[in-house]
Design an enzyme around this catalytic site. Structure first.
Site: not given
Length: 761
Positions: A600, A630
């Site tokens: 992330y 992400k």
């Protein structure tokens, strides 16, 4: 034809159609191709066996026959590995297309195939020069067609072999240099060339305890434990440098044995003083490394050195100045060359000479290598196959491996036979006709295949590999007392299913993951994993936490309750660590479950000072379960770099809703965001307009979405988003402190502002 007949032919001035100089992976395949195309062919090899870097230097496995699970190298090279496999000398079923082999059987099968093709073979022979058959040096008059003498030294005797065409398969461009055709050293801006390495083979290894087959794409199979031990050896002054290490079934296949790539020496392998010192130094280093492995790693505690390679492995030296120079853009975004004669698919793999670093950029699909890359500018009778072909350093770092050299060898041998038979120069051969002939003879040169994934941006947006996915970042529901209100999860999942959302990313910033305890996050994950699958929604659980231990616990729990994947930030407060330390932390979290792991990237929160594209190759290299990123940041160039350098199957999810169109154009696999909780229809319009190449409509829809986002941000973002969910009938409660919820006045103002902008509420 035996050697006596060959000498007799030389004395009587008969002519060989093709002489292949060098019997390595490119050379022996070139000789077979030449002979099968009707040319009288001689193969000259310095050793007493064939195989070159594969057998003399023990470089393995043979890379790379596959791209995305599909064969990109066929023809004679594939025939060779199939015959090798039938004798138990190769594994040819690995998805990556890497082929581990037994070096002794490689020698056997290559010689059998060469002899069966009718190739004359001269072993223990060294090419020492090229001259005109009439006595004029080729370098003085390269424009005139005609035969040439190949000067060969055999045990001190000097022989001359007359040839119409010569294939330079020396790997170092030695013949090209002798002829006087243009070439250059292939090095970086600071003069550095990729280092030499001396392979060695160990016995007595507990191979069952190790990952010994380089079976999958996108994994470098570097052994990080061994690397840490070798770093200590360097710091202690017992070892100057190392690479990898890679301890795998490369040029050996038997249980208990491994071929090891770990030594590293900086120098120019065509300079006798450099390669001499490399051989001496690295043979010393081998014993230091073996002792280190034996004393530090349980799988190697009973290991012993079986043998070292007969010669140092050479990565790069000379490059010809060809009619065309393969560049990095030809590799990462392949054009449609009309004269493609081979396909490549190996990562752009650059080994650093003065450190242990290796830079790998994984490719999305195959690319084409043109015939023109094999032809030196001004060449009359010389074609190059293998390591000296014309390419920039970056492109060469992909195409230098054995399978691609073999494919170039088949093309060079075939081209040389055609030129000899037609009495034309190498520069005059029509590359498109050569491509057609190669295809008829079973080689993989299909240009349409090279175009299948040449623009990953369009491939992602057009729904490739399962289609573009919208993944919502749902709000965590609280009751009036500020406790979890898990009964709302069913309503949230039902609504998201109606909006066409295919997944949820829970416990991230939108989900207020940082304000939840470990037990609350476990309970929330369990609730989503219970409700979401029933409406066709996958659950990705963000497990990042302020401590690594808690993140590991959450990852293990996510797997237990049925999540489809886990993700993690670098824990806040640890982001200032070195790049390798950040990767080590993420790796520890990833190893806590067998689920796909996503990094992330949200530097506005974590303050990570690194670009995602800097982390990506290390994540791919060190995590077998690494599945993607992400990406929540504005640096679209960084995101595009991640897309273009990630291997097939790695997902790149874009996390800036207000820039979705930019993310789609960059090649996003999907998008993760908070506004997919409500007006997902607008984002579908953006995607559909882009797919239809209606960019004006796509921009208009993106503008509309951005205006809505700006209104929400004006009222605080997260608290406004929760208020909006309540307006829409899915009450997720207020935000947790320190984030303040909206006042009654702001609540009504938000409703009015959105309505005036055309929001459907």
């Amino acid at each position: 034809m035996n050697i006596d007949e060959l000498l007799l032919s030389s004395v009587s001035s008969s002519v060989m159609d093709v002489v292949v100089c060098g019997g390595g992976p490119a050379g022996f395949i070139a000789a077979i191709a030449s002979a099968r195309n009707g040319a009288r062919t001689l193969l000259i090899e310095n050793y007493g066996f064939l195989g070159g870097m594969a057998t003399a230097a023990l470089v393995g496995p043979i890379s790379k026959f596959n791209s995305n699970g599909k064969r990109v190298v066929r023809g004679i090279p594939e025939e060779f590995i199939q015959r090798l496999a039938k004798l138990g000398g190769a594994r040819i079923d690995l998805p990556s297309g890497n082929v581990p082999f037994e070096a002794e059987l490689y020698k056997l099968v290559s010689m059998r195939m060469v002899r069966e093709a009718g190739v004359a073979v001269m072993l223990h022979a060294k090419v020492t020069g090229i001259s005109r058959a009439c006595g004029v040096e080729v370098a003085e008059n390269v424009s005139q067609p005609g035969c040439q003498y190949v000067h060969v030294s055999v045990d001190g005797a000097e022989l001359r072999v007359k040839a119409r065409m010569v294939v330079d398969a020396t790997g170092t461009g030695a013949v090209t240099a002798m002829v006087g055709l243009p070439w250059r050293y292939r090095h970086g801006e600071n003069g550095e060339m990729q280092p030499m390495s001396l392979q060695f083979v160990l016995g007595g290894v507990d191979t069952e305890a190790l990952a010994t087959l380089m079976a999958e794409d996108g994994v470098k199979y570097r052994n990080f434990e061994l690397a840490d031990y070798l770093k200590e050896e360097v710091e202690a002054g017992r070892l100057k440098n190392f690479g990898g290490p890679w301890a795998v079934h490369g040029s050996v296949l038997r249980p208990g044995q491994l071929s090891v790539n770990a030594t590293r020496y900086a120098g120019n392998a065509v300079r006798v003083e450099d390669i001499t010192e490399a051989e001496i130094t690295m043979r010393e280093d081998v014993h230091t490394i073996v002792e280190c492995f034996r004393g530090r790693h349980r799988a190697f505690r009973d290991c012993y050195l079986l043998h070292t390679a007969a010669q140092t492995g050479i990565r790069e030296t000379r490059s010809i100045e060809g009619l065309y120079t393969l560049g990095v853009e030809d590799v990462v975004s392949p054009p449609d060359h009309p004269d493609v004669i081979a396909l490549g698919a190996h990562p752009i793999d650059v080994h650093r000479a003065v450190s242990a670093n290796t830079e790998a950029t994984f490719l999305q699909g195959p690319y084409g290598i043109p015939y023109r890359c094999l032809v030196p500018c001004g060449s009359e009778g010389v074609i190059v196959a293998g390591g000296a072909f014309s390419a920039t350093r970056e492109a060469f770092a992909s195409a230098r491996v054995q399978a691609q050299c073999m494919a170039m060898g088949q093309a060079a041998g075939t081209a040389a036979a055609l030129c000899a038979q037609r009495r034309i120069r190498a520069t005059e051969l029509d590359g498109s006709q050569l491509r057609a002939l190669l295809q008829d003879q079973g080689a993989e040169v299909d240009r349409s295949f090279t175009l299948q994934r040449r623009n990953k941006a369009h491939a992602g947006a057009q729904g490739g590999e399962g289609g573009f996915k919208f993944i919502a970042a749902p709000f965590t529901p609280f009751d009036a007392g500020g406790n979890l209100n898990l009964k709302m999860v069913r309503e949230q999942a039902s609504r998201l299913s109606q909006l066409g959302v295919s997944g949820v990313f829970i416990c991230g910033t939108t989900g207020e993951g940082g304000s939840l305890s470990v037990d609350e996050r476990k309970a929330l994950a369990e609730a989503w994993c219970k409700e979401a699958p029933s409406v066709g929604i996958d659950v990705l659980v963000h497990v990042g936490y302020s401590t690594v231990e808690a993140a590991c616990l959450l990852a293990a729990h996510a797997e237990k309750v049925g999540a489809k994947g886990v993700a993690s930030v670098v824990p806040i407060g640890l982001a200032a660590m070195s790049l390798s330390s950040c990767v080590s932390v993420l790796r520890e979290v990833a190893q806590s479950s067998s689920l796909p792991f996503y990094y992330y990237h949200i530097p506005s929160v974590t303050q990570v000072p690194f670009r995602a594209s800097d982390l990506l190759p290390l994540l791919i290299e060190s995590m077998p379960t690494f599945a993607g990123i992400k990406f929540t940041h504005e640096d679209i160039d960084d995101f595009r770099s991640c897309v273009m350098s990630s291997p097939a199957g790695i997902k790149m999810y874009f996390g800036r809703d207000e820039m979705l169109l930019d993310g789609i154009e960059a090649g996003a696999s999907g998008a993760v965001g908070s506004t997919y909780n409500y007006r997902t229809d607008i984002y579908w319009k953006i995607l559909e307009a882009y797919q239809k190449e209606n960019m004006e409509e796509a921009r208009q829809s993106q503008g509309q979405a951005t205006r809505y986002i700006n209104i929400i941000l004006r009222y605080g973002g997260l608290n406004a988003g929760k208020a909006l969910m309540k307006i829409l009938g899915v009450d997720c409660g207020r935000t947790r402190m320190p984030i303040q919820g909206l006042s009654a006045f702001d609540y009504e103002s938000l409703r009015c502002d959105l309505k005036s902008e055309g929001f459907w509420c």
